[in-house]
Motif scaffolding. Structure first.
Motif, PDB file in Angstrom:
ATOM      1  N   ASN A  93      -4.706   4.191  11.055  1.00  0.00           N
ATOM      2  CA  ASN A  93      -4.121   4.941   9.943  1.00  0.00           C
ATOM      3  C   ASN A  93      -4.419   6.428  10.004  1.00  0.00           C
ATOM      4  O   ASN A  93      -3.703   7.232   9.388  1.00  0.00           O
ATOM      5  CB  ASN A  93      -4.620   4.372   8.610  1.00  0.00           C
ATOM      6  CG  ASN A  93      -4.128   2.956   8.385  1.00  0.00           C
ATOM      7  OD1 ASN A  93      -3.153   2.518   8.993  1.00  0.00           O
ATOM      8  ND2 ASN A  93      -4.810   2.225   7.511  1.00  0.00           N
ATOM      9  N   SER A 114      -4.721  -1.315  -8.727  1.00  0.00           N
ATOM     10  CA  SER A 114      -3.661  -2.321  -8.647  1.00  0.00           C
ATOM     11  C   SER A 114      -2.886  -2.301  -9.959  1.00  0.00           C
ATOM     12  O   SER A 114      -3.372  -2.768 -10.986  1.00  0.00           O
ATOM     13  CB  SER A 114      -4.244  -3.712  -8.393  1.00  0.00           C
ATOM     14  OG  SER A 114      -3.207  -4.667  -8.290  1.00  0.00           O
ATOM     15  N   PHE A 136       0.851  -1.194   0.000  1.00  0.00           N
ATOM     16  CA  PHE A 136       0.000   0.000   0.000  1.00  0.00           C
ATOM     17  C   PHE A 136       0.886   1.243   0.000  1.00  0.00           C
ATOM     18  O   PHE A 136       2.077   1.189   0.323  1.00  0.00           O
ATOM     19  CB  PHE A 136      -0.901   0.022   1.234  1.00  0.00           C
ATOM     20  CG  PHE A 136      -0.145   0.114   2.541  1.00  0.00           C
ATOM     21  CD1 PHE A 136       0.150   1.351   3.104  1.00  0.00           C
ATOM     22  CD2 PHE A 136       0.287  -1.026   3.198  1.00  0.00           C
ATOM     23  CE1 PHE A 136       0.866   1.434   4.299  1.00  0.00           C
ATOM     24  CE2 PHE A 136       0.997  -0.950   4.393  1.00  0.00           C
ATOM     25  CZ  PHE A 136       1.290   0.288   4.941  1.00  0.00           C
ATOM     26  N   SER A 146      -5.231   5.059  -4.832  1.00  0.00           N
ATOM     27  CA  SER A 146      -5.112   4.167  -3.679  1.00  0.00           C
ATOM     28  C   SER A 146      -5.940   2.893  -3.809  1.00  0.00           C
ATOM     29  O   SER A 146      -5.678   1.912  -3.115  1.00  0.00           O
ATOM     30  CB  SER A 146      -5.523   4.908  -2.407  1.00  0.00           C
ATOM     31  OG  SER A 146      -6.904   5.264  -2.452  1.00  0.00           O
ATOM     32  N   GLN A 147      -6.939   2.886  -4.694  1.00  0.00           N
ATOM     33  CA  GLN A 147      -7.810   1.729  -4.846  1.00  0.00           C
ATOM     34  C   GLN A 147      -7.473   0.906  -6.094  1.00  0.00           C
ATOM     35  O   GLN A 147      -8.196  -0.034  -6.431  1.00  0.00           O
ATOM     36  CB  GLN A 147      -9.277   2.181  -4.912  1.00  0.00           C
ATOM     37  CG  GLN A 147      -9.725   2.984  -3.703  1.00  0.00           C
ATOM     38  CD  GLN A 147      -9.505   2.236  -2.397  1.00  0.00           C
ATOM     39  OE1 GLN A 147      -9.966   1.105  -2.233  1.00  0.00           O
ATOM     40  NE2 GLN A 147      -8.799   2.861  -1.463  1.00  0.00           N
ATOM     41  N   ASP A 178      -5.926   4.593   3.093  1.00  0.00           N
ATOM     42  CA  ASP A 178      -7.195   3.922   2.792  1.00  0.00           C
ATOM     43  C   ASP A 178      -6.995   2.710   1.883  1.00  0.00           C
ATOM     44  O   ASP A 178      -7.956   2.139   1.375  1.00  0.00           O
ATOM     45  CB  ASP A 178      -8.197   4.896   2.164  1.00  0.00           C
ATOM     46  CG  ASP A 178      -7.726   5.452   0.821  1.00  0.00           C
ATOM     47  OD1 ASP A 178      -6.519   5.338   0.505  1.00  0.00           O
ATOM     48  OD2 ASP A 178      -8.563   6.011   0.086  1.00  0.00           O
ATOM     49  N   GLY A 179      -5.746   2.306   1.681  1.00  0.00           N
ATOM     50  CA  GLY A 179      -5.469   1.100   0.901  1.00  0.00           C
ATOM     51  C   GLY A 179      -5.923  -0.142   1.648  1.00  0.00           C
ATOM     52  O   GLY A 179      -5.902  -0.186   2.884  1.00  0.00           O
ATOM     53  N   LYS A 180      -6.294  -1.185   0.921  1.00  0.00           N
ATOM     54  CA  LYS A 180      -6.868  -2.364   1.573  1.00  0.00           C
ATOM     55  C   LYS A 180      -5.849  -3.115   2.420  1.00  0.00           C
ATOM     56  O   LYS A 180      -6.220  -3.834   3.349  1.00  0.00           O
ATOM     57  CB  LYS A 180      -7.498  -3.296   0.537  1.00  0.00           C
ATOM     58  CG  LYS A 180      -6.510  -3.909  -0.452  1.00  0.00           C
ATOM     59  CD  LYS A 180      -7.237  -4.849  -1.408  1.00  0.00           C
ATOM     60  CE  LYS A 180      -6.268  -5.518  -2.376  1.00  0.00           C
ATOM     61  NZ  LYS A 180      -6.974  -6.458  -3.294  1.00  0.00           N
ATOM     62  N   ASN A 181      -4.561  -2.966   2.129  1.00  0.00           N
ATOM     63  CA  ASN A 181      -3.535  -3.650   2.910  1.00  0.00           C
ATOM     64  C   ASN A 181      -2.821  -2.727   3.898  1.00  0.00           C
ATOM     65  O   ASN A 181      -1.810  -3.115   4.481  1.00  0.00           O
ATOM     66  CB  ASN A 181      -2.484  -4.260   1.973  1.00  0.00           C
ATOM     67  CG  ASN A 181      -3.061  -5.357   1.105  1.00  0.00           C
ATOM     68  OD1 ASN A 181      -3.798  -6.201   1.581  1.00  0.00           O
ATOM     69  ND2 ASN A 181      -2.729  -5.335  -0.178  1.00  0.00           N
ATOM     70  N   LYS A 207      -1.772  -1.425   6.949  1.00  0.00           N
ATOM     71  CA  LYS A 207      -1.723  -1.726   8.376  1.00  0.00           C
ATOM     72  C   LYS A 207      -0.397  -1.233   8.928  1.00  0.00           C
ATOM     73  O   LYS A 207       0.669  -1.570   8.393  1.00  0.00           O
ATOM     74  CB  LYS A 207      -1.865  -3.229   8.620  1.00  0.00           C
ATOM     75  CG  LYS A 207      -3.218  -3.801   8.218  1.00  0.00           C
ATOM     76  CD  LYS A 207      -3.286  -5.301   8.478  1.00  0.00           C
ATOM     77  CE  LYS A 207      -4.645  -5.868   8.063  1.00  0.00           C
ATOM     78  NZ  LYS A 207      -4.711  -7.329   8.284  1.00  0.00           N
TER      79      LYS A 207
END
Length: 537
Positions: A178, A351, A159, A348-349, A163-166, A168
């Motif tokens: 975050n 790939s 990421f 950010s969303q 707000d990325g899915k990964n 952490k």
């Protein structure tokens, strides 16, 4: 007059004492590891992406032309942190734990190793890390338990935005939201790692300690993401295509002196479609992918500039050594088709993966890429900057001695006047395999006795002096004279069978010692290379 002479002598003594103390003060150390950066992706290594801040470090420091990584992200991180080969540290592949009966493949740092933070912490250093950890968080192996006083890190990257899915984050081993008020608002990870690193440096200065900062960027690893306005700066600049741009990088490398004129540019991998065979739509898609990558690298360069300015403001740049390098070669995943997903590629969303065509560009002038033990997979652009420690006459020069990522621990231990332990926390410690690179800073010979070895996913290699023995998974051994043929075009194994036999025997002994196991599946990016080379000769 007598009193005056005594006063002058006393002041002179005091001045000399302070100067001696200052000269003996251990340097601050910053180790910067970047992710999936190819050998030619920086301006100072022949790339067209503007990297003025990194180029400035190179102009004022040393550029290594023969610095080697461990072919992939996790193994390289393990070797960097511990000073031993990845299999010895327990990370012969990635994060999957194959069990106690497979000690080289536990997927996390084992208890028979110490880290650069363990070693320097015992020597009085304040130790910190920011960025991508990726050596066993899921198994309870975190920076806090491996010698780092402070850390802000991601377990495995993946990421750039909060707000990325990964996305952490962990602060000193504990999860942190975050959007925590402890973090900058709307952060971008490349900037965040530098900001946090400087904050940790402030703590070290408050405690009046020398510091070690391990700054492990996830840039420019996929999913490639950058601010849209920065991506726009590069759109259209890659429509000339990967073959032409590769030739241009090769020419600049020759002009800069990065490579020797005897190293000829290999033919382009036939698994990658020729640029002129693509439709206009496909060309625009690939151009956009490379524009996103360039924006990520450009933002990485900005963060290096911010770091240097931060050191200047804190008046510590002069005696801070910065070592910058990449964990592997350019990333060809998932293949020639690359990846271009999301409503707004680069956001950010989305790939976005670089793909094989642009990885071929990134690894100029070498064969192969990340995963592999041919030069493209294991060669890192590497810069050492240290105003106080690198002689003026050496600045801006190239260092052509071979160096390996396991040498980092030996070098920082040497810099910090630290002792590598035989045991640590009631465990016997595997002896370090790397050697100190400090002699190279002043133009002297590195004290390397043993060959350098590699194995990843069945891809393997041995480097001993000018000879390199190498084979991809399920491939026959090849032998290259890398002093005169670094691009591995002329296999000499039939001419020098005795050299090959010695290196094969050395590899077998090494692989047994470090717990290498037979590999049952490989990534066949490489297989048409031999055909291409045969056709070109």
């Amino acid at each position: 007059m007598k009193k005056l002479r005594i006063t002058i002598l006393f002041l002179t003594f005091l001045l000399l004492t302070r100067t001696t103390i200052a000269q003996e003060a251990p340097p601050n150390i910053i180790v910067i590891l970047v992710d999936d950066l190819g050998f030619s992706d920086l301006g100072c290594y022949g790339g067209e992406i503007p990297t003025p801040n990194i180029d400035r470090l190179a102009a004022q420091g040393l550029r290594f032309t023969n610095f080697y990584n461990a072919a992939r992200c996790c193994p390289s991180r393990a070797a960097l942190l511990t000073g031993v080969y990845p299999h010895q540290a327990g990370i012969g592949h990635m994060m999957n734990d194959r069990g106690a009966e497979h000690p080289g493949y536990r997927g996390h740092l084992n208890d028979q190793t110490v880290t650069i933070a363990d070693v320097l912490g015992q020597a009085g250093y304040f130790t910190a890390m920011t960025g991508k950890w990726h050596v066993g968080h899921a198994h309870g192996i975190i920076p806090t338990t491996r010698g780092f006083d402070r850390s802000l890190y991601a377990p495995a990257g993946g990421f750039y935005y909060g707000d990325g899915k990964n996305a952490k984050l962990f602060l000193n081993g504990q999860p942190i939201e975050n959007d925590s008020p402890l973090l900058p608002k709307n952060w971008y990870s490349t900037d965040l790692w530098t900001t946090a690193g400087l904050q940790f440096i402030d703590e070290a200065l408050q405690e009046d300690k020398p510091f070690l900062l391990y700054l492990a960027h996830n840039a420019p690893h996929f999913p490639l993401q950058a601010p849209s306005e920065e991506i726009e700066k590069f759109k259209g600049k890659y429509l000339a295509g990967w073959e032409k741009l590769r030739e241009e990088r090769y020419k600049r490398q020759l002009e800069l002196g990065v490579i020797d004129s005897s190293w000829k540019l290999p033919p382009f991998n036939p698994k990658v479609p020729k640029w002129n065979s693509l439709t206009t739509e496909e060309k625009e898609r690939y151009d956009h992918i490379m524009a996103i990558f360039a924006a990520v690298v450009s933002r990485l360069d900005k963060s290096i500039g911010d770091l240097v300015e931060g050191l200047k403001k804190r008046h510590v740049l002069e005696n801070t050594i910065i070592v910058f390098f990449s964990d592997n070669g350019g990333n060809p995943e998932p293949g020639a088709e690359a990846r271009y997903e999301g409503e707004y590629p680069g956001s950010s969303q989305s790939s976005v993966f670089l793909g094989q065509g642009w990885a071929e560009l990134g690894c100029t002038p070498f064969w192969a890429y990340k995963h592999h033990t041919h030069e493209g997979g294991i060669s890192s652009p590497t810069i050492v900057h240290w105003p106080k420690g690198i002689p003026t006459a050496r600045r801006g020069l190239f260092e052509r001695q071979s160096a390996h990522i396991t040498d980092i621990l030996a070098t920082v231990a040497d810099l910090g006047q630290a002792t590598y332990p035989q045991s640590y926390r009631d465990n016997q410690v595997i002896p370090a395999v790397g050697v100190s690179l400090i002699p190279a800073f002043s133009g002297h010979t590195i004290d390397r006795v043993n060959p350098i070895f590699w194995e990843h996913e069945g891809n393997r290699a041995v480097l001993s002096g000018k000879w390199k023995l190498v084979a991809e998974w399920e491939e026959d051994w090849q032998l290259y004279d890398i002093e005169n043929d670094r691009t591995e075009l002329h296999n000499r194994i039939q001419e020098y069978p005795e050299v090959a036999e010695q290196l094969i025997a050395a590899y077998k002994d090494w692989s047994k010692k470090v717990n290498v196991e037979p590999w049952t599946r490989g990534v066949k990016w490489f297989y048409d290379y031999e055909k291409a080379k045969n056709e070109s000769n």
